[in-house]
Design an enzyme around this catalytic site. Structure first.
Site, mmCIF file in Angstrom:
data_model
loop_
_atom_site.group_PDB
_atom_site.id
_atom_site.type_symbol
_atom_site.label_atom_id
_atom_site.label_comp_id
_atom_site.label_asym_id
_atom_site.label_seq_id
_atom_site.Cartn_x
_atom_site.Cartn_y
_atom_site.Cartn_z
ATOM 1 N N VAL A 1 0.841 -1.201 0.000
ATOM 2 C CA VAL A 1 0.000 0.000 0.000
ATOM 3 C C VAL A 1 0.882 1.259 0.000
ATOM 4 C CG1 VAL A 1 -1.689 1.327 1.344
ATOM 5 C CG2 VAL A 1 -1.968 -1.152 1.049
ATOM 6 N N CYS B 1 7.892 0.126 8.137
ATOM 7 C CA CYS B 1 7.095 -0.097 6.928
ATOM 8 C C CYS B 1 8.015 -0.498 5.781
ATOM 9 C CB CYS B 1 6.308 1.153 6.539
ATOM 10 S SG CYS B 1 5.391 0.891 5.004
ATOM 11 N N ILE C 1 5.423 -8.307 15.098
ATOM 12 C CA ILE C 1 6.281 -7.829 14.025
ATOM 13 C C ILE C 1 5.464 -7.052 12.981
ATOM 14 C CG2 ILE C 1 7.944 -9.712 14.232
ATOM 15 C CD1 ILE C 1 6.567 -11.133 11.891
ATOM 16 N N THR D 1 -4.491 -8.877 9.701
ATOM 17 C CA THR D 1 -5.075 -9.450 8.495
ATOM 18 C C THR D 1 -6.380 -10.198 8.750
ATOM 19 O OG1 THR D 1 -2.851 -9.607 7.582
ATOM 20 C CG2 THR D 1 -4.519 -10.989 6.543
#
Lengths: 256, 303
Positions: free
Chosen positions: B71, B130, B191, B266
């Site tokens: 993203v 990121c 993580i 997720t």
């Protein structure tokens, strides 16, 4: 308001070699569903498939609490859905996304679909008919072998067909059909869903003829509710989520 | 009687289940499906000083028991968060953390300083991990001295709870954790995603526009669990575990390994109500196994 409901599969009909239409029934009343909206179906017990699959809503029957999904077998997830037996339970997140806008009074829409992209146009045509507008469909396929059962479309309005090899209907792409080549088109608004290359050609036609064109995208997505930001489409206002600001966009808004 | 509350030091959670940044929007996206105030905390989407458009589509690919994303920190920027989004979400009766990211130390500092003023935000999660941005992000979190520098600089201006999110894409995550602890972090979360990639063999094109992306989902859980265990032995500050948690027993594993709380990421995409099921499952496990507080459960692995 969106919901997560367990539906029961009450019919699984093959519409083409790799296309099935699943009829799902809910125990409780359906929420209001607009044409162009989609569902995210959980695919259970299928190795390698974790995420829900976004599928456009093909048709809605409020009196029976049923929705229909047209599913093309393009991978493990959709393969599992196409093979589901009647009686199976499907967990459905719905109704998602923005709808096709209703045309202004007096407008004459043309609904252009390609391949399995014809799916949301049936319910769109039904909604138009309920609003006193007779829909006219232009549906494109590769050949007779990929042709989808179009009887349900004919029940709502006129159906014109193109195939790339000419085995059914007019030979060529949808934009080659005589209705698109007339100097005085008998329609003034376009609603389209199908392969991106087809929708781009249709959008170009609309632009050249000063018509509004609404295209339904099918970007890969995870959440379906605007959280993961994976399904974005580039627009004149930057990247927008296909799942909440789409899947239907005015083609003028898209930068594709 | 089981008490699910967690005290992270100046940051109290009503239960140990939070939602991971980038998977839960600003909470409001999920409000149709669950009572946001039932959660231990929500960590809102990574926020940067200036708006970011993120990476081009395609940004996501499903992989066995997981997914890759690229993203690239698409967000509307600090100004829009403070003025438009914060007023809409501040009523949630849960700990609202802002995940703060940046391209430079100055960006991190400016963003953290502004968020320090927001009364309903008791903590930030500093994202030095990121993997999907060209500048900053993971570059800060894969080296002890740069991790120390950015945390030290933010610590000077940020007066509330400072959580630092760590990257697994390092040789020794424990030494990075020690560096950020020494720089003044109040807790660490780990993580972030594991760097990965996938190729479409039909087209021979990468599945992501950026070629590589961050892997998340059940497939990363054993790696995440191992790292959480290593880090809890290396630092004194609380450790928040995340990585592939999809059910209560996954969350319990992290706490047995030493995590004080967990984040669910997720799994929210598959079941938007999964967090509530995890909270219930933890409570049930604790009462069945004689644990009364979260401190009892933390690190209770039998070796």
């Amino acid at each position: 308001m969106r919901f997560i409901h367990d539906f029961t599969l009450v019919n699984n009909a093959k519409y083409a070699a790799d296309v099935s239409v699943l009829t799902l029934q809910n125990d409780s009343d359906l929420p209001q569903i607009a044409a162009g909206q989609f569902v995210e179906v959980r695919v259970d017990n299928t190795p390698g498939v974790m995420l829900r699959r976004p599928i456009s809503i093909h048709d809605v029957n409020y009196s029976k609490n049923q929705i229909k999904l047209m599913v093309q077998n393009v991978g493990k997830g959709t393969d599992a859905l196409c093979r589901l037996a009647v009686g199976a339970t499907l967990n459905v997140l719905y109704p998602l996304g923005a709808e096709f806008p209703v045309p202004e009074q007096g407008k004459q829409p043309l609904l252009i679909g390609g391949g399995c992209g014809v799916a949301p146009l049936l319910y769109l045509g039904r909604c138009f008919l309920n609003n006193g507008i007779t829909p006219c469909f232009l549906l494109g396929f590769r050949s007779m072998s990929t042709l989808i059962e179009t009887k349900t479309y004919s029940e709502l309005g006129e159906v014109m067909i193109t195939t790339e090899d000419g085995s059914v209907g007019h030979k060529g792409y949808v934009v080659n059909h005589p209705v698109m080549c007339s100097e005085t088109p008998n329609f003034d608004t376009i609603y389209t869903c199908g392969p991106e290359i087809m929708m781009k050609a249709v959008a170009k036609y609309a632009e050249q003829h000063g018509m509004e064109c609404y295209a339904s995208l099918e970007n890969r997505m995870a959440c379906g509710i605007g959280a993961c930001l994976c399904c974005v489409a580039p627009t004149v206002e930057g990247n927008k989520c296909t799942c909440v600001e789409g899947p239907v966009f005015n083609s003028k808004y898209l930068q594709w | 009687m089981v008490n699910l509350s967690v005290d992270l030091g100046e940051l109290l959670l009503k239960n140990p289940v939070m939602t991971a940044s980038g998977t839960f929007g600003y909470g409001e996206e999920y409000a149709d499906f669950l009572d946001i105030s039932a959660l231990g905390g929500i960590i809102v989407k990574g926020t940067t000083l200036h708006p970011r458009e993120g990476n081009p589509y395609p940004r996501m690919a499903e992989t066995p028991a997981g997914m890759l994303n690229a993203v690239g920190l698409q967000n509307k920027g600090l100004f829009t968060f403070v003025n438009d989004i914060y007023p809409r979400i501040k009523h949630y009766e849960t700990a609202i953390l802002v995940n703060v990211s940046g391209s430079t130390v100055e960006d991190y500092v400016a963003t953290a300083e502004k968020i320090n003023e927001l009364k309903a935000i008791p903590a930030i999660e500093l994202n030095i991990s990121c993997p999907n941005v060209k500048e900053g992000g993971m570059a800060f979190g894969t080296n002890c001295s740069s991790a120390f520098s950015v945390v030290e600089a933010v610590r000077k201006v940020y007066k509330k709870h400072l959580m630092v999110k760590l990257s697994p894409n390092v040789t020794d995550i424990a030494e990075i954790a020690q560096s950020v602890e020494n720089a003044g972090a109040d807790s660490v979360s780990l993580i972030n995603t594991l760097l990965g990639m996938a190729i479409d063999v039909k087209t021979r094109r990468p599945m992501l526009s950026t070629v590589t992306g961050g892997l998340s989902g059940p497939c990363v859980k054993p790696v995440a669990l191992r790292m959480v265990w290593q880090v809890t032995k290396a630092v004194k500050i609380p450790v928040i575990g995340l990585g592939g948690i999809s059910c209560a027993s996954d969350a319990i594993e992290f706490m047995l390994a030493g995590a004080s709380a967990v984040q669910v990421g997720t799994a929210n995409f598959i079941d938007p109500t999964v967090t509530l099921k995890i909270i219930d499952g933890i409570q049930e496990y604790m009462s069945e196994n004689g644990f009364t507080t979260m401190d009892d459960l933390r690190g209770a692995m039998n070796i």
